[in-house]
Design a protein around this motif. Structure first.
Motif, PDB file in Angstrom:
ATOM      1  N   GLY A  80     -12.353  18.960 -32.904  1.00 50.25           N
ATOM      2  CA  GLY A  80     -12.257  17.607 -33.472  1.00 50.25           C
ATOM      3  C   GLY A  80     -12.426  16.552 -32.397  1.00 50.25           C
ATOM      4  N   LYS A  81     -11.768  16.774 -31.249  1.00 54.71           N
ATOM      5  CA  LYS A  81     -11.885  15.803 -30.140  1.00 54.71           C
ATOM      6  C   LYS A  81     -13.331  15.776 -29.634  1.00 54.71           C
ATOM      7  CE  LYS A  81      -7.176  16.537 -28.337  1.00 54.71           C
ATOM      8  NZ  LYS A  81      -6.446  17.323 -27.326  1.00 54.71           N
ATOM      9  N   ALA A  82     -13.899  16.979 -29.452  1.00 57.91           N
ATOM     10  CA  ALA A  82     -15.249  17.057 -28.892  1.00 57.91           C
ATOM     11  C   ALA A  82     -16.275  16.421 -29.827  1.00 57.91           C
ATOM     12  CB  ALA A  82     -15.607  18.518 -28.630  1.00 57.91           C
ATOM     13  N   LEU A  91      -8.244  10.744 -32.549  1.00 60.79           N
ATOM     14  CA  LEU A  91      -6.926  11.386 -32.644  1.00 60.79           C
ATOM     15  C   LEU A  91      -5.876  10.296 -32.843  1.00 60.79           C
ATOM     16  CD1 LEU A  91      -5.375  14.091 -32.420  1.00 60.79           C
ATOM     17  CD2 LEU A  91      -5.153  13.632 -29.977  1.00 60.79           C
ATOM     18  N   VAL A  92      -5.263  10.281 -34.015  1.00 54.78           N
ATOM     19  CA  VAL A  92      -4.283   9.229 -34.325  1.00 54.78           C
ATOM     20  C   VAL A  92      -2.900   9.626 -33.833  1.00 54.78           C
ATOM     21  CG1 VAL A  92      -3.169   7.946 -36.211  1.00 54.78           C
ATOM     22  CG2 VAL A  92      -5.610   8.504 -36.343  1.00 54.78           C
ATOM     23  N   VAL A 128     -16.861  19.980 -37.899  1.00 57.38           N
ATOM     24  CA  VAL A 128     -16.283  21.293 -38.187  1.00 57.38           C
ATOM     25  C   VAL A 128     -14.887  21.139 -38.803  1.00 57.38           C
ATOM     26  CG1 VAL A 128     -15.483  23.459 -37.134  1.00 57.38           C
ATOM     27  CG2 VAL A 128     -17.643  22.438 -36.409  1.00 57.38           C
ATOM     28  N   ILE A 129     -14.099  20.169 -38.309  1.00 55.45           N
ATOM     29  CA  ILE A 129     -12.734  20.001 -38.838  1.00 55.45           C
ATOM     30  C   ILE A 129     -12.732  19.490 -40.281  1.00 55.45           C
ATOM     31  CG2 ILE A 129     -11.518  19.757 -36.629  1.00 55.45           C
ATOM     32  CD1 ILE A 129     -11.508  16.683 -37.173  1.00 55.45           C
ATOM     33  N   ALA A 130     -13.902  19.030 -40.756  1.00 58.60           N
ATOM     34  CA  ALA A 130     -13.993  18.603 -42.159  1.00 58.60           C
ATOM     35  C   ALA A 130     -14.616  19.685 -43.031  1.00 58.60           C
ATOM     36  CB  ALA A 130     -14.811  17.325 -42.276  1.00 58.60           C
TER      37      ALA A 130
END
Ligand code: NDP
Length: 485
Positions: free
Chosen positions: A343-345, A350-351, A377-379
């Motif tokens: 997610g970061k990449a 990032l909340v 990917v995280i979605a």
């Protein structure tokens, strides 16, 4: 393990605990400390044989007694589970790491609900009469025979009951294989069912990894397979069952959408998002992990969400004040951390959260990403951990298309004050279980299950009866038989 109500052996077969130390040892690890609390042994071929033999031998006599008698035993088991709720909840917490605050109100209680519900229904199961002029047909609702249940690790007591209760109500026998990660709780369910009067052989529990499940699924004595697990495992088990033309129920994974419209009650929407992402540390198949929030309220939603997550009490799962426990295993923690890195990449914002918590046990911070896009990917992939992806939207038609653009179809939710829109959106969701202004309720009275790759069949409600019984049509001629020659 020194806990008083621990199961006394690895397997429960033909009414008793059975051990066979020749099976591969499986260490049971308490997720809050990383310490080994018990060791069970995987079923050897001899154990698998004993369980299937016992189930096969006991099933016909069980199907032959009245539904009222079968139901009475299930209801008695429900009562015992309720009386022992504290002990069973502590065991569930040892097995999974979920906080006692959750297990004491969800696991044995929902298992007992299933036993009570199907215990009540057992006496009502009938066929029908179909008149054909003077002749007629009647249908008999018959058991399938021997059913195999294979469980995931997130709700070991509940899954053992959600599969066992309708199976037994319909007159079947069951061999249940829990996940190797959480092998303890189903043994207590078996013990309680037999204490309530269930004849030996009707509910057996054997341990093991995928290959034990595989051996059960392909055995010719088995008529039905019910799996709760991931989609990849579902594909394998479904294919193996299909080779034997067996009945199946597949309760698989998801990547469910939750849509928060601009007119939603933000406090309720935040509550729904918390329930749908962080309960059981996010290890729930129906979680609404793609949270589409209208841009008009997005920042207000994120601000309130972050504030509320700050009130999560993370720590010793046995402390009744703790509201957020560890991941079930080191492996699952690593999988989820891997997704957080992705997610970061990929550039998501990032909340809050985003890191493991130092110390013993497999603790992870509740994590929220915003500005997530559909292709990340995280979605797209099921994370099965406390990671929420918040996506923006402005238009209803557009968000519906995006919500449904997934291979999964387990659950979906909408938060809005507009009544017509709520029902229109629910009708448009390609998902088996939908929520309007709520999320993740799963009462036994309502059918539960997935569309598309998320599953086949339904658990709970009267719907499950269709998946644990079959109809036989009996034609009756009252006059002479006419033949051509
Ligand atoms: P897995 O799919 O890894 O395993 C599920 C069960 O299947 C385990 O008992 C596993 O054994 C067994 N298994 C694995 N391979 C085979 C095989 N080839 N033949 C027969 N049995 C096999 O899932 P997890 O335990 O990791 O659970 C998480 C998954 O479950 C998530 O994807 C989640 O979405 C899904 N899930 C779905 C629910 C639903 O109702 N739709 C509810 C809860 C979870 P072992 O692990 O011991 O090797």
């Amino acid at each position: 393990m020194t806990y008083a109500t621990q199961p006394t052996a690895s397997h429960f077969i033909n009414g008793s605990y059975v051990e066979d130390t020749a099976g591969t040892p499986i260490e049971v690890i308490y997720p809050a400390t990383g310490k080994v609390i018990a060791t069970v042994h995987a079923a050897t071929p001899a154990i698998i044989e004993q369980a299937l033999d016992a189930a096969k031998a006991a099933q016909k006599a069980w199907a032959a007694i009245s539904g009222t008698e079968r139901g009475r035993i299930l209801r008695r088991a429900a009562e015992i589970m309720r009386v022992r709720n504290h002990d069973l909840s502590v065991l569930e917490t040892w097995d999974t790491g979920k906080p006692y605050q959750e297990t004491s109100v969800v696991d044995a209680t929902s298992g007992a609900d299933a036993l009570e519900y199907y215990g009540g229904m057992a006496a009502t199961l009938t066929g029908e009469h179909i008149q054909l002029g003077e002749n007629w047909v009647y249908t008999r609702r018959e058991a399938l025979g021997v059913c195999v249940g294979i469980g995931a690790w997130n709700y070991p007591t509940q899954i053992a009951c959600w599969k066992g209760a309708p199976a037994l109500a319909c007159g079947n026998a069951m061999v249940f294989k829990p996940s190797e990660t959480t092998p303890l709780c189903a043994l207590k369910v078996a013990e309680i069912l037999h204490e309530a009067g269930l004849p030996a052989g009707l509910y057996n529990v054997i341990q093991g990894m995928g290959e034990v499940g595989g051996a059960l699924v392909t055995d010719p004595r088995v008529n039905k397979v019910s799996l709760t697990g991931s989609v990849p495992t579902g594909r394998k088990v479904y294919a193996a069952a299909a080779a034997g033309i067996k009945h199946v129920t597949m309760e698989l994974g998801g990547k469910s959408p939750m849509i928060v419209f601009e007119d939603a009650d933000i406090e309720n929407a935040v509550s729904g998002a918390i329930l749908g992402n962080f309960y059981s540390s996010g290890q729930v198949c129906s979680n609404g992990t793609r949270v589409f929030v209208h841009t008009a309220i997005k920042e207000a939603f994120l601000a309130r969400l972050s504030e509320r997550l700050g009130h999560a009490v993370i720590g010793d799962p046995m402390d009744p004040e703790t509201s957020f426990g560890p991941m079930v295993s080191r492996r699952q923690l690593d999988i989820v951390l891997g997704y957080i890195e992705k997610g970061k990449a990929e550039g998501a914002r990032l909340v809050t959260g985003g890191a493991a918590i130092e110390g013993a046990g497999f603790f992870l911070q509740p994590t929220v990403f915003a500005d997530v896009t559909d292709d990340m990917v995280i979605a797209r992939e099921e994370i099965f951990g406390p990671v929420m992806a918040v996506l923006d939207f402005e238009d209803e038609a557009d968000v519906m298309a995006r919500a449904n653009d997934t291979e999964f179809g387990l659950a979906a939710g909408v938060f809005t004050r507009d009544l017509a829109r709520a029902h229109r959106v629910a009708a448009g969701f390609e998902a088996g279980t939908c929520y309007i202004n709520t999320y993740n309720d799963a009462p036994v009275e309502a059918p539960f299950g997935g569309m598309k790759a998320s599953g086949v069949g339904r658990e709970n409600a009267r719907a499950a009866i269709e998946h644990y019984s079959q109809l036989k049509s009996v034609f009756v001629r009252m006059d002479d038989v006419e033949a051509p020659f």
